[in-house]
Design a protein around this motif. Structure first.
Motif, mmCIF file in Angstrom:
data_model
loop_
_atom_site.group_PDB
_atom_site.id
_atom_site.type_symbol
_atom_site.label_atom_id
_atom_site.label_comp_id
_atom_site.label_asym_id
_atom_site.label_seq_id
_atom_site.Cartn_x
_atom_site.Cartn_y
_atom_site.Cartn_z
ATOM 1 N N ASP A 12 0.837 -1.206 0.000
ATOM 2 C CA ASP A 12 0.000 0.000 0.000
ATOM 3 C C ASP A 12 0.872 1.257 0.000
ATOM 4 O O ASP A 12 0.590 2.221 -0.720
ATOM 5 C CB ASP A 12 -0.930 0.016 1.220
ATOM 6 N N ALA A 13 1.925 1.236 0.813
ATOM 7 C CA ALA A 13 2.843 2.382 0.858
ATOM 8 C C ALA A 13 3.538 2.560 -0.489
ATOM 9 O O ALA A 13 3.712 3.689 -0.959
ATOM 10 C CB ALA A 13 3.870 2.183 1.971
ATOM 11 N N ALA A 14 3.914 1.450 -1.113
ATOM 12 C CA ALA A 14 4.540 1.519 -2.441
ATOM 13 C C ALA A 14 3.582 2.141 -3.448
ATOM 14 O O ALA A 14 3.964 3.000 -4.236
ATOM 15 C CB ALA A 14 4.974 0.127 -2.891
ATOM 16 N N ALA A 15 2.320 1.710 -3.412
ATOM 17 C CA ALA A 15 1.327 2.250 -4.349
ATOM 18 C C ALA A 15 1.132 3.748 -4.120
ATOM 19 O O ALA A 15 1.025 4.515 -5.091
ATOM 20 C CB ALA A 15 0.000 1.503 -4.203
ATOM 21 N N ASP A 16 1.101 4.176 -2.870
ATOM 22 C CA ASP A 16 0.961 5.607 -2.574
ATOM 23 C C ASP A 16 2.116 6.400 -3.173
ATOM 24 O O ASP A 16 1.916 7.437 -3.800
ATOM 25 C CB ASP A 16 0.902 5.847 -1.064
ATOM 26 N N TYR A 17 3.328 5.914 -2.969
ATOM 27 C CA TYR A 17 4.494 6.610 -3.511
ATOM 28 C C TYR A 17 4.486 6.596 -5.035
ATOM 29 O O TYR A 17 4.659 7.641 -5.682
ATOM 30 C CB TYR A 17 5.790 5.982 -2.983
ATOM 31 N N LEU A 18 4.282 5.429 -5.613
ATOM 32 C CA LEU A 18 4.326 5.308 -7.070
ATOM 33 C C LEU A 18 3.236 6.115 -7.759
ATOM 34 O O LEU A 18 3.403 6.551 -8.900
ATOM 35 C CB LEU A 18 4.255 3.832 -7.484
ATOM 36 N N THR A 29 -0.825 1.938 -14.367
ATOM 37 C CA THR A 29 0.592 1.562 -14.312
ATOM 38 C C THR A 29 0.989 1.184 -12.893
ATOM 39 O O THR A 29 1.698 0.194 -12.674
ATOM 40 C CB THR A 29 1.475 2.716 -14.825
ATOM 41 N N VAL A 30 0.521 1.949 -11.927
ATOM 42 C CA VAL A 30 0.827 1.653 -10.518
ATOM 43 C C VAL A 30 0.253 0.297 -10.133
ATOM 44 O O VAL A 30 0.941 -0.522 -9.514
ATOM 45 C CB VAL A 30 0.302 2.766 -9.588
ATOM 46 N N SER A 31 -0.976 0.026 -10.496
ATOM 47 C CA SER A 31 -1.620 -1.247 -10.170
ATOM 48 C C SER A 31 -0.830 -2.424 -10.743
ATOM 49 O O SER A 31 -0.578 -3.421 -10.055
ATOM 50 C CB SER A 31 -3.050 -1.252 -10.696
ATOM 51 N N LYS A 32 -0.427 -2.310 -12.000
ATOM 52 C CA LYS A 32 0.343 -3.382 -12.639
ATOM 53 C C LYS A 32 1.726 -3.523 -12.011
ATOM 54 O O LYS A 32 2.233 -4.633 -11.846
ATOM 55 C CB LYS A 32 0.466 -3.110 -14.136
ATOM 56 N N THR A 33 2.330 -2.410 -11.647
ATOM 57 C CA THR A 33 3.661 -2.448 -11.041
ATOM 58 C C THR A 33 3.602 -3.106 -9.664
ATOM 59 O O THR A 33 4.448 -3.951 -9.339
ATOM 60 C CB THR A 33 4.247 -1.026 -10.940
ATOM 61 N N VAL A 34 2.612 -2.744 -8.866
ATOM 62 C CA VAL A 34 2.475 -3.347 -7.536
ATOM 63 C C VAL A 34 2.175 -4.844 -7.667
ATOM 64 O O VAL A 34 2.712 -5.656 -6.906
ATOM 65 C CB VAL A 34 1.410 -2.609 -6.694
ATOM 66 N N ALA A 35 1.375 -5.228 -8.646
ATOM 67 C CA ALA A 35 1.123 -6.653 -8.887
ATOM 68 C C ALA A 35 2.440 -7.364 -9.213
ATOM 69 O O ALA A 35 2.686 -8.489 -8.750
ATOM 70 C CB ALA A 35 0.110 -6.842 -10.009
ATOM 71 N N GLY A 36 3.298 -6.706 -9.997
ATOM 72 C CA GLY A 36 4.608 -7.269 -10.313
ATOM 73 C C GLY A 36 5.485 -7.407 -9.082
ATOM 74 O O GLY A 36 6.205 -8.397 -8.928
ATOM 75 N N LEU A 48 10.957 -2.933 -1.527
ATOM 76 C CA LEU A 48 10.233 -3.007 -2.802
ATOM 77 C C LEU A 48 10.869 -2.028 -3.783
ATOM 78 O O LEU A 48 10.902 -0.823 -3.525
ATOM 79 C CB LEU A 48 8.755 -2.677 -2.595
ATOM 80 N N LEU A 49 11.378 -2.560 -4.889
ATOM 81 C CA LEU A 49 12.105 -1.758 -5.869
ATOM 82 C C LEU A 49 11.453 -1.841 -7.240
ATOM 83 O O LEU A 49 11.004 -2.909 -7.659
ATOM 84 C CB LEU A 49 13.548 -2.270 -6.014
ATOM 85 N N VAL A 50 11.440 -0.716 -7.948
ATOM 86 C CA VAL A 50 10.987 -0.676 -9.339
ATOM 87 C C VAL A 50 12.214 -0.376 -10.192
ATOM 88 O O VAL A 50 12.904 0.624 -9.966
ATOM 89 C CB VAL A 50 9.881 0.372 -9.554
ATOM 90 N N ARG A 51 12.465 -1.263 -11.135
ATOM 91 C CA ARG A 51 13.672 -1.184 -11.953
ATOM 92 C C ARG A 51 13.725 0.109 -12.764
ATOM 93 O O ARG A 51 12.726 0.548 -13.322
ATOM 94 C CB ARG A 51 13.737 -2.368 -12.909
#
Length: 124
Positions: A15-21, A29-36, A83-86
């Motif tokens: 949830d915190a990741a989704a808030d930031y992203l 895009t955020v939804s798909k990224t968090v699912a990833g 949690l990292l996004v490339r």
């Protein structure tokens, strides 16, 4: 003292990741990224490399959240994986710490070479 990690991120970390992203990308895009991120298998990276790849400054131990994580480390409590996004090197897009910046800094201050469990995913 060694940093001890939980086996998997806690639910609220996503949830915190989704808030930031959501500050960086649209909702789809955020939804798909968090699912990833949820589907990603753990990889291990060093704090010094995570900070460099994200072009991020090391937060000082006087930062309240870093200090709290340092206390957890001292008390032998487990920290949640990062949690990292490339990023994209050829496009000069930096790695994003979607959740766990303070934990990365606390780990660095403990030992910059500590292997940190990370869930790493591309943008969705």
């Amino acid at each position: 003292m060694a940093v001890i990690w939980l086996a998997a991120p806690e639910a609220h970390d996503y949830d915190a990741a989704a808030d930031y992203l959501s500050l960086l990308a649209d909702a789809d895009t955020v939804s798909k990224t968090v699912a990833g991120l949820k589907a990603a298998k753990p990889v291990y990276r060093k704090a010094k490399d995570i900070l460099r790849a994200g072009s991020l400054a090391l937060l000082p131990e006087t930062n309240v959240r870093v200090r709290s994580d340092l206390q957890k480390i001292s008390d032998g409590k487990k920290l949640s994986p990062i949690l990292l996004v490339r990023g994209n090197g050829p496009k000069a897009v930096q790695l994003q710490i979607a959740d766990g910046y303070h934990r990365v800094c606390a780990s660095y201050l403990t030992d910059e070479n500590t292997d940190i469990p990370c869930h790493l995913a591309p943008w969705g």
